[in-house]
Design a protein around this motif. Structure first.
Motif, PDB file in Angstrom:
ATOM      1  N   HIS A   3      -8.485   6.368   5.689  1.00  0.00           N
ATOM      2  CA  HIS A   3      -9.319   5.834   6.579  1.00  0.00           C
ATOM      3  C   HIS A   3      -8.759   4.556   6.971  1.00  0.00           C
ATOM      4  CE1 HIS A   3     -11.496   3.690   3.645  1.00  0.00           C
ATOM      5  NE2 HIS A   3     -11.928   2.990   4.671  1.00  0.00           N
ATOM      6  N   TYR A  62     -29.124  -4.693   4.526  1.00  0.00           N
ATOM      7  CA  TYR A  62     -29.081  -3.545   5.384  1.00  0.00           C
ATOM      8  C   TYR A  62     -30.219  -3.369   6.293  1.00  0.00           C
ATOM      9  CZ  TYR A  62     -30.158   1.366   7.061  1.00  0.00           C
ATOM     10  OH  TYR A  62     -30.151   2.411   7.400  1.00  0.00           O
ATOM     11  N   PRO A  64     -31.561  -1.246   9.529  1.00  0.00           N
ATOM     12  CA  PRO A  64     -31.738   0.020   9.898  1.00  0.00           C
ATOM     13  C   PRO A  64     -31.480   0.135  11.211  1.00  0.00           C
ATOM     14  CG  PRO A  64     -33.750  -0.484   8.582  1.00  0.00           C
ATOM     15  CD  PRO A  64     -33.190  -1.443   8.535  1.00  0.00           C
ATOM     16  N   ASP A  67     -24.709   0.071  12.823  1.00  0.00           N
ATOM     17  CA  ASP A  67     -23.814   0.830  12.143  1.00  0.00           C
ATOM     18  C   ASP A  67     -23.167   0.445  10.879  1.00  0.00           C
ATOM     19  OD1 ASP A  67     -23.998   2.343  14.557  1.00  0.00           O
ATOM     20  OD2 ASP A  67     -22.528   1.127  15.516  1.00  0.00           O
ATOM     21  N   GLY A  68     -23.625  -0.768  10.363  1.00  0.00           N
ATOM     22  CA  GLY A  68     -22.713  -1.071   9.199  1.00  0.00           C
ATOM     23  C   GLY A  68     -23.718  -2.117   8.516  1.00  0.00           C
ATOM     24  N   SER A  96     -19.292   0.770   6.485  1.00  0.00           N
ATOM     25  CA  SER A  96     -20.025   1.511   7.348  1.00  0.00           C
ATOM     26  C   SER A  96     -21.458   2.210   6.568  1.00  0.00           C
ATOM     27  CB  SER A  96     -19.238   3.163   7.414  1.00  0.00           C
ATOM     28  OG  SER A  96     -19.905   3.812   7.883  1.00  0.00           O
ATOM     29  N   ALA A  97     -22.562   2.158   7.427  1.00  0.00           N
ATOM     30  CA  ALA A  97     -24.073   2.498   6.956  1.00  0.00           C
ATOM     31  C   ALA A  97     -24.013   3.986   7.053  1.00  0.00           C
ATOM     32  CB  ALA A  97     -24.782   1.894   7.890  1.00  0.00           C
ATOM     33  N   LYS A  98     -22.930   4.519   7.454  1.00  0.00           N
ATOM     34  CA  LYS A  98     -22.967   6.133   7.354  1.00  0.00           C
ATOM     35  C   LYS A  98     -22.113   6.529   6.126  1.00  0.00           C
ATOM     36  CE  LYS A  98     -22.696   7.936  11.430  1.00  0.00           C
ATOM     37  NZ  LYS A  98     -22.158   8.721  12.685  1.00  0.00           N
ATOM     38  N   THR A  99     -21.121   5.926   6.027  1.00  0.00           N
ATOM     39  CA  THR A  99     -20.095   6.468   4.857  1.00  0.00           C
ATOM     40  C   THR A  99     -20.192   5.589   3.532  1.00  0.00           C
ATOM     41  OG1 THR A  99     -18.114   5.609   5.730  1.00  0.00           O
ATOM     42  CG2 THR A  99     -18.751   7.772   6.572  1.00  0.00           C
ATOM     43  N   GLU A 103     -14.877  -0.891   6.476  1.00  0.00           N
ATOM     44  CA  GLU A 103     -14.444  -0.751   8.149  1.00  0.00           C
ATOM     45  C   GLU A 103     -13.617  -2.073   8.491  1.00  0.00           C
ATOM     46  OE1 GLU A 103     -17.676  -0.277  10.729  1.00  0.00           O
ATOM     47  OE2 GLU A 103     -17.677   2.105  10.302  1.00  0.00           O
ATOM     48  N   THR A 313     -21.162  -7.689  12.199  1.00  0.00           N
ATOM     49  CA  THR A 313     -21.590  -6.485  13.283  1.00  0.00           C
ATOM     50  C   THR A 313     -21.004  -7.162  14.661  1.00  0.00           C
ATOM     51  OG1 THR A 313     -23.298  -5.551  11.979  1.00  0.00           O
ATOM     52  CG2 THR A 313     -22.929  -4.791  14.423  1.00  0.00           C
TER      53      THR A 313
END
Length: 328
Positions: A3, A62, A64, A67-68, A96-99, A103, A313
């Motif tokens: 990535h 974090y 909610p 994205d990060g 990344s807040a997803k993975t 980033e 962000t």
């Protein structure tokens, strides 16, 4: 699976992001999010190294819906100027807040921290300062002294600023810089009591461990933003002033209890007013802010991880394709 990670330097960030109302709004929204109770923000990791006159802070949060999330490392090595180096530096890492993958890495040397800290001061002034400010005062002469006043001027366009510092030459230089930057009258105040007396908005930006503002200096129609106390033992505002003010507001109560102005008031056994409101609650309308232009208000800014996630962000969105991409 590989990535991409974007590496961005301080000069690239300075070219893309500045201290403006957009940045202020970004930080305001972060405080509002903090008031919802959904944000996860652990205590500051703070390491004091007195034998080498240094400190390091690590902050994160974090939020909610973002994205990060960012992790920010801020070293302060205060003997560096004798080596021809800046006292403060550091970096931010955006995940990344997803993975959970990295980033972006912002090699900002503290620039993003400076911007988000000054923007927080503007948010405090926007919601707590009197509606009209003619004279502002700043105690301190460093980078934050300058940009805190620049930020406050965005939301309360005063025509005069007073500067007080331990070193008269540095105070004079700071005043000259502010006069040139803002196009307003800027003067050195040798007496901090006189500075407070003449100001409707005062910002303290020192690392002091003894109060630079006394309780008896408070007067109707005054707002104070104290942002220098961000570690255990620091104290810019006399503890009794917190009680004498009509309203004392924290950025985060749990932090102010251990590293802000509230710490000294609690240690002295003076604070008996229960849990103070937080700035985010006032923004969200769940706590009452300034009730009149004659009220006396104090806002205690220790610096929060939500500010770092928000500014990182914002930086990622503003940078676009700027920076160097490495593939891992």
């Amino acid at each position: 699976m590989s990535h991409d990670i974007r590496i961005v330097t301080e000069s690239q960030l300075r070219a893309a992001i500045g201290l403006d109302l957009t940045a202020v709004d970004v930080i305001e929204r972060a405080f509002a999010a903090l008031a919802t109770g959904d944000v996860i923000m652990p205590p500051i990791l703070s390491m004091d190294m007195p034998d080498i006159n240094a400190e390091v802070d690590v902050k994160t949060a974090y939020i909610p819906g973002f994205d990060g999330f960012a992790i920010k490392v801020s070293p302060g090595f205060f003997d560096n100027p004798t080596l021809g180096l800046a006292s403060l530096n550091g970096l931010m890492i955006l995940f990344s807040a997803k993975t959970g993958l990295v980033e972006a890495v912002f090699l900002d040397n503290g620039y993003l921290t400076d911007i988000r800290t000054a923007a927080a001061g503007a948010v405090a002034a926007r919601h707590l300062a009197p509606s009209t400010v003619e004279t502002a005062g700043v105690i301190g002469t460093g980078v934050q002294a300058r940009i805190q006043i620049e930020a406050a001027h965005l939301v309360r366009p005063f025509t005069r600023v007073l500067v007080h510092g331990r070193d008269p030459e540095r105070a004079a230089t700071c005043a000259r810089d502010l006069a040139e930057t803002l196009g307003i009258t800027a003067e050195v105040a040798t007496d901090p009591a006189a500075l407070v007396a003449q100001s409707q908005l005062v910002v303290t930006t020192t690392p002091s461990r003894t109060p630079v503002i006394k309780a008896e200096w408070l007067h109707p129609g005054l707002h104070i933003t104290a942002m220098g106390s961000d570690q255990e033992g620091k104290n810019e505002i006399a503890p009794r002033a917190l009680l004498n003010a009509d309203l004392y507001v924290c950025d985060r109560v749990s932090q102010c209890e251990t590293s802000g102005e509230l710490e000294a008031a609690l240690a002295a056994g003076l604070w008996t007013n229960g849990t103070p409101p937080e700035l985010g609650q006032i923004i969200a309308g769940t706590a009452t802010g300034r009730t009149s232009d004659d009220a006396v208000t104090i806002c205690d800014l220790t610096g929060t991880g939500v500010q770092d996630t928000a500014i990182a962000t914002h930086a990622r969105q503003a940078m676009g394709d700027t920076g160097t991409t490495i593939r891992t």
